[in-house]
Design a protein around this motif. Structure first.
Motif, PDB file in Angstrom:
ATOM      1  N   LEU A  40       0.846  -1.253  -0.068  1.00  9.53           N
ATOM      2  CA  LEU A  40       0.126   0.049   0.014  1.00  9.53           C
ATOM      3  C   LEU A  40       1.036   1.191  -0.046  1.00  9.53           C
ATOM      4  O   LEU A  40       0.601   2.171  -0.501  1.00  9.53           O
ATOM      5  N   ALA A  41       1.936   1.360   0.748  1.00  8.98           N
ATOM      6  CA  ALA A  41       2.869   2.304   0.624  1.00  8.98           C
ATOM      7  C   ALA A  41       3.419   2.661  -0.722  1.00  8.98           C
ATOM      8  O   ALA A  41       3.604   3.893  -1.230  1.00  8.98           O
ATOM      9  N   TYR A  42       3.884   1.496  -1.373  1.00 10.04           N
ATOM     10  CA  TYR A  42       4.318   1.704  -2.686  1.00 10.04           C
ATOM     11  C   TYR A  42       3.258   2.373  -3.712  1.00 10.04           C
ATOM     12  O   TYR A  42       3.514   3.281  -4.561  1.00 10.04           O
ATOM     13  N   VAL A  43       1.975   2.052  -3.516  1.00 10.16           N
ATOM     14  CA  VAL A  43       0.787   2.396  -4.274  1.00 10.16           C
ATOM     15  C   VAL A  43       0.476   3.909  -3.944  1.00 10.16           C
ATOM     16  O   VAL A  43       0.019   4.723  -4.793  1.00 10.16           O
ATOM     17  N   LEU A  44       0.440   4.039  -2.816  1.00  8.84           N
ATOM     18  CA  LEU A  44       0.248   5.509  -2.306  1.00  8.84           C
ATOM     19  C   LEU A  44       1.164   6.398  -2.203  1.00  8.84           C
ATOM     20  O   LEU A  44       0.938   7.679  -2.154  1.00  8.84           O
ATOM     21  N   ARG A  45       2.354   6.113  -2.687  1.00  6.94           N
ATOM     22  CA  ARG A  45       3.652   6.884  -2.380  1.00  6.94           C
ATOM     23  C   ARG A  45       3.427   8.162  -3.483  1.00  6.94           C
ATOM     24  O   ARG A  45       3.403   9.251  -3.095  1.00  6.94           O
ATOM     25  N   PRO A  46       3.078   7.982  -4.699  1.00  7.44           N
ATOM     26  CA  PRO A  46       2.775   9.319  -5.765  1.00  7.44           C
ATOM     27  C   PRO A  46       1.877  10.217  -5.141  1.00  7.44           C
ATOM     28  O   PRO A  46       1.946  11.504  -5.021  1.00  7.44           O
ATOM     29  N   ILE A  47       0.607   9.814  -4.403  1.00  5.54           N
ATOM     30  CA  ILE A  47      -0.434  10.667  -4.014  1.00  5.54           C
ATOM     31  C   ILE A  47       0.428  11.596  -2.559  1.00  5.54           C
ATOM     32  O   ILE A  47       0.188  12.627  -2.648  1.00  5.54           O
ATOM     33  N   ASP A  48       0.998  10.537  -1.781  1.00  2.00           N
ATOM     34  CA  ASP A  48       1.766  11.278  -0.624  1.00  2.00           C
ATOM     35  C   ASP A  48       2.864  12.147  -0.979  1.00  2.00           C
ATOM     36  O   ASP A  48       2.903  13.213  -0.402  1.00  2.00           O
ATOM     37  N   ASP A  49       3.631  11.942  -2.020  1.00  2.00           N
ATOM     38  CA  ASP A  49       4.463  12.901  -2.590  1.00  2.00           C
ATOM     39  C   ASP A  49       3.864  14.544  -2.843  1.00  2.00           C
ATOM     40  O   ASP A  49       4.393  15.354  -2.458  1.00  2.00           O
ATOM     41  N   ARG A  50       2.852  14.293  -3.531  1.00  2.00           N
ATOM     42  CA  ARG A  50       2.178  15.637  -3.974  1.00  2.00           C
ATOM     43  C   ARG A  50       1.660  16.203  -2.706  1.00  2.00           C
ATOM     44  O   ARG A  50       1.796  17.614  -2.604  1.00  2.00           O
ATOM     45  N   LEU A  51       0.996  15.553  -1.830  1.00  2.00           N
ATOM     46  CA  LEU A  51       0.263  16.237  -0.654  1.00  2.00           C
ATOM     47  C   LEU A  51       1.459  16.447   0.222  1.00  2.00           C
ATOM     48  O   LEU A  51       1.205  17.929   0.713  1.00  2.00           O
ATOM     49  N   SER A  52       2.670  15.993   0.476  1.00  2.00           N
ATOM     50  CA  SER A  52       3.586  16.237   1.366  1.00  2.00           C
ATOM     51  C   SER A  52       4.414  17.775   0.994  1.00  2.00           C
ATOM     52  O   SER A  52       4.729  18.396   2.005  1.00  2.00           O
ATOM     53  N   LYS A  53       4.086  18.236  -0.300  1.00  2.00           N
ATOM     54  CA  LYS A  53       4.843  19.260  -0.569  1.00  2.00           C
ATOM     55  C   LYS A  53       3.941  20.513  -0.121  1.00  2.00           C
ATOM     56  O   LYS A  53       4.429  21.618  -0.181  1.00  2.00           O
ATOM     57  N   ARG A  54       2.430  20.302   0.170  1.00  2.00           N
ATOM     58  CA  ARG A  54       1.725  21.583   0.669  1.00  2.00           C
ATOM     59  C   ARG A  54       1.457  21.250   2.099  1.00  2.00           C
ATOM     60  O   ARG A  54       1.047  22.281   2.870  1.00  2.00           O
ATOM     61  N   LEU A 159       2.222   1.636   7.619  1.00  2.00           N
ATOM     62  CA  LEU A 159       1.863   2.313   6.563  1.00  2.00           C
ATOM     63  C   LEU A 159       2.376   3.659   6.740  1.00  2.00           C
ATOM     64  O   LEU A 159       2.761   4.457   5.974  1.00  2.00           O
ATOM     65  N   PHE A 160       1.802   4.222   7.820  1.00  2.00           N
ATOM     66  CA  PHE A 160       1.894   5.609   8.194  1.00  2.00           C
ATOM     67  C   PHE A 160       3.392   5.968   8.243  1.00  2.00           C
ATOM     68  O   PHE A 160       3.924   7.156   7.584  1.00  2.00           O
ATOM     69  N   TYR A 161       4.194   5.370   9.131  1.00  2.00           N
ATOM     70  CA  TYR A 161       5.381   5.705   8.987  1.00  2.00           C
ATOM     71  C   TYR A 161       6.331   5.347   7.713  1.00  2.00           C
ATOM     72  O   TYR A 161       7.319   6.091   7.332  1.00  2.00           O
ATOM     73  N   LEU A 162       6.062   4.401   6.920  1.00  2.00           N
ATOM     74  CA  LEU A 162       6.491   4.412   5.896  1.00  2.00           C
ATOM     75  C   LEU A 162       6.369   5.464   4.746  1.00  2.00           C
ATOM     76  O   LEU A 162       7.318   6.073   4.137  1.00  2.00           O
ATOM     77  N   LEU A 163       5.154   5.837   4.869  1.00  2.00           N
ATOM     78  CA  LEU A 163       4.948   7.295   3.995  1.00  2.00           C
ATOM     79  C   LEU A 163       5.645   8.422   4.645  1.00  2.00           C
ATOM     80  O   LEU A 163       6.094   9.262   3.750  1.00  2.00           O
ATOM     81  N   LYS A 164       5.722   8.425   5.897  1.00  2.00           N
ATOM     82  CA  LYS A 164       6.007   9.618   6.533  1.00  2.00           C
ATOM     83  C   LYS A 164       7.786   9.765   6.540  1.00  2.00           C
ATOM     84  O   LYS A 164       8.097  10.584   6.319  1.00  2.00           O
ATOM     85  N   ASP A 165       8.173   8.480   6.869  1.00  2.00           N
ATOM     86  CA  ASP A 165       9.742   8.545   6.891  1.00  2.00           C
ATOM     87  C   ASP A 165      10.380   7.535   5.789  1.00  2.00           C
ATOM     88  O   ASP A 165      11.466   7.125   6.103  1.00  2.00           O
ATOM     89  N   GLY A 166       9.718   7.246   4.816  1.00  2.00           N
ATOM     90  CA  GLY A 166      10.030   6.083   3.932  1.00  2.00           C
ATOM     91  C   GLY A 166      11.468   6.419   3.332  1.00  2.00           C
ATOM     92  O   GLY A 166      12.230   5.681   3.328  1.00  2.00           O
ATOM     93  N   GLU A 167      11.574   7.840   2.813  1.00  2.00           N
ATOM     94  CA  GLU A 167      12.821   8.257   2.409  1.00  2.00           C
ATOM     95  C   GLU A 167      13.913   8.060   3.460  1.00  2.00           C
ATOM     96  O   GLU A 167      15.031   7.634   3.046  1.00  2.00           O
ATOM     97  N   SER A 168      13.566   8.612   4.567  1.00  2.00           N
ATOM     98  CA  SER A 168      14.684   8.427   5.529  1.00  2.00           C
ATOM     99  C   SER A 168      15.349   6.809   5.637  1.00  2.00           C
ATOM    100  O   SER A 168      16.309   6.467   5.925  1.00  2.00           O
ATOM    101  N   ALA A 169      14.217   5.944   5.707  1.00  2.00           N
ATOM    102  CA  ALA A 169      14.470   4.657   5.851  1.00  2.00           C
ATOM    103  C   ALA A 169      15.339   4.150   4.518  1.00  2.00           C
ATOM    104  O   ALA A 169      16.100   3.251   4.915  1.00  2.00           O
ATOM    105  N   VAL A 170      14.809   4.706   3.636  1.00  2.00           N
ATOM    106  CA  VAL A 170      15.669   4.207   2.168  1.00  2.00           C
ATOM    107  C   VAL A 170      17.142   4.594   2.388  1.00  2.00           C
ATOM    108  O   VAL A 170      18.107   3.792   2.025  1.00  2.00           O
TER     109      VAL A 170
END
Length: 343
Positions: A40-54, A159-170
């Motif tokens: 789900l994090a992989y599927v929702l990542r594009p949406i989260d990336d757009r929302l996180s900018k605002r 799921l929440f922390y993968l979306l919130k801190d996924g880039e840091s984990a990578v």
């Protein structure tokens, strides 16, 4: 290296192995939920990336999960629930007259006599067993509500922390992996392509074929359409055979029950449209990267379903794909550590 340093390193390795085993035992009961969260994090990542900018990472992750719940999870649960109900109805309504017609056609084609009762028992037994299994899974879910609550809790937080801190984990994973930078980046890139092809590309192609076949079933007046759409979606992910596992037997069924025009229409549509959609859409949505052979894909699909349930449909091929990728990188980058042919 000094003796003290060697002892320290040995101690850390032993403790690390022990803690790693305990960590695995802690995670194992919730592994399926964690894997669902990763998907789900992989599927929702594009949406989260757009929302996180605002909105910032925390609020965007929460809104992405809420959107995914209503746009992805709930529709899938509703579809699976309807499919399970239609499977039950299919088992109840299985008609002996239809089997008798099939029996007569088989006898005429082969010039032999077939016991109608035996054929009916075989067909109805298979259908009812499949329906019972699907319904039984739903009852087992209802019976395990406490475990279900714990699983959803783990799923939500992961799921929440993968979306919130996924880039840091990578980035952390990039730092700790003890491999050369070029090999590491290739590993990450190929794994990303494998995830996209398995989660997005394959699902889009299978979904398009399933919906098209469902529309044809509605036009031809066939029942239990949602059940057959779900069946077609799963079948379309199987290499070589794909959706033909559904529309070819359905065409034969229509022929033997006295609907030759519908049988011909379904067969022609399946051969010309559904197969063409597969051949045209797959190159458009798939990206070049690590490719699995049909044998590994089939093993990954069925092995994944047996191990992880429905999500294993996607996870199984991904795991085998990453295994294949790691072996290829090891053989190519470190030939001195692999067996030499002829030795």
């Amino acid at each position: 290296m000094s003796t003290r340093s060697e002892r320290s390193r040995t101690f850390l390795i032993i403790v690390g192995i022990g803690v790693g085993i305990l960590s695995s035992l802690i995670v194992l009961p919730f592994l399926s939920w964690i894997l669902i969260a990763v998907v789900l994090a992989y599927v929702l990542r594009p949406i989260d990336d757009r929302l996180s900018k605002r909105l910032g990472p925390g609020l965007s992750a929460g809104l992405s999960i809420l959107g995914g719940l209503f746009l992805v999870v709930l529709p899938i649960l509703v579809i699976l629930g309807v499919a399970a109900n239609q499977a039950r109805q299919l088992a109840v309504d299985f008609d002996l007259d239809d089997v008798s017609q099939i029996d007569a056609v088989i006898a005429e084609w082969l010039g032999v006599q077939v016991d109608t009762a035996t054929v009916h028992d075989a067909f109805s037994g298979a259908v009812k067993t499949g329906a019972r299994g699907l319904i039984g899974n739903l009852f087992s879910i209802i019976g395990g509500l406490p475990e279900l609550f714990l699983g959803f809790t783990v799923l939500f937080f992961v799921l929440f922390y993968l979306l919130k801190d996924g880039e840091s984990a990578v980035e952390w994973l990039r730092r700790v992996l003890p491999i050369e930078p070029d090999v590491r980046e290739e590993l990450f890139e190929e794994t990303g392509l494998l995830l996209y092809n398995s989660l997005v590309g394959t699902a889009v192609v299978a979904g398009a074929q399933a919906v098209l076949l469902g529309v044809v079933f509605v036009v031809l007046g066939l029942g239990n359409v949602v059940f057959w759409i779900v069946t077609t979606f799963i079948a379309a992910m199987i290499p070589l055979l794909g959706a033909s596992i559904v529309w070819i037997p359905a065409s034969i069924y229509l022929l033997v029950v006295g609907r030759p025009l519908s049988a011909i229409a379904l067969f022609v549509f399946g051969a010309l449209v559904i197969s063409t959609v597969d051949n045209l859409l797959r190159p458009m949505v798939m990206r070049r990267g690590t490719q699995l052979s049909p044998v590994l894909t089939i093993i990954g699909i069925f092995g994944g379903i047996a191990l992880f349930g429905f999500v294993g449909l996607f996870i199984g091929p991904i795991v085998l794909g990453i295994t294949k990728l790691l072996i290829e990188l090891l053989v190519r980058e470190y030939p001195e550590s692999t067996p030499v042919e002829g030795r």
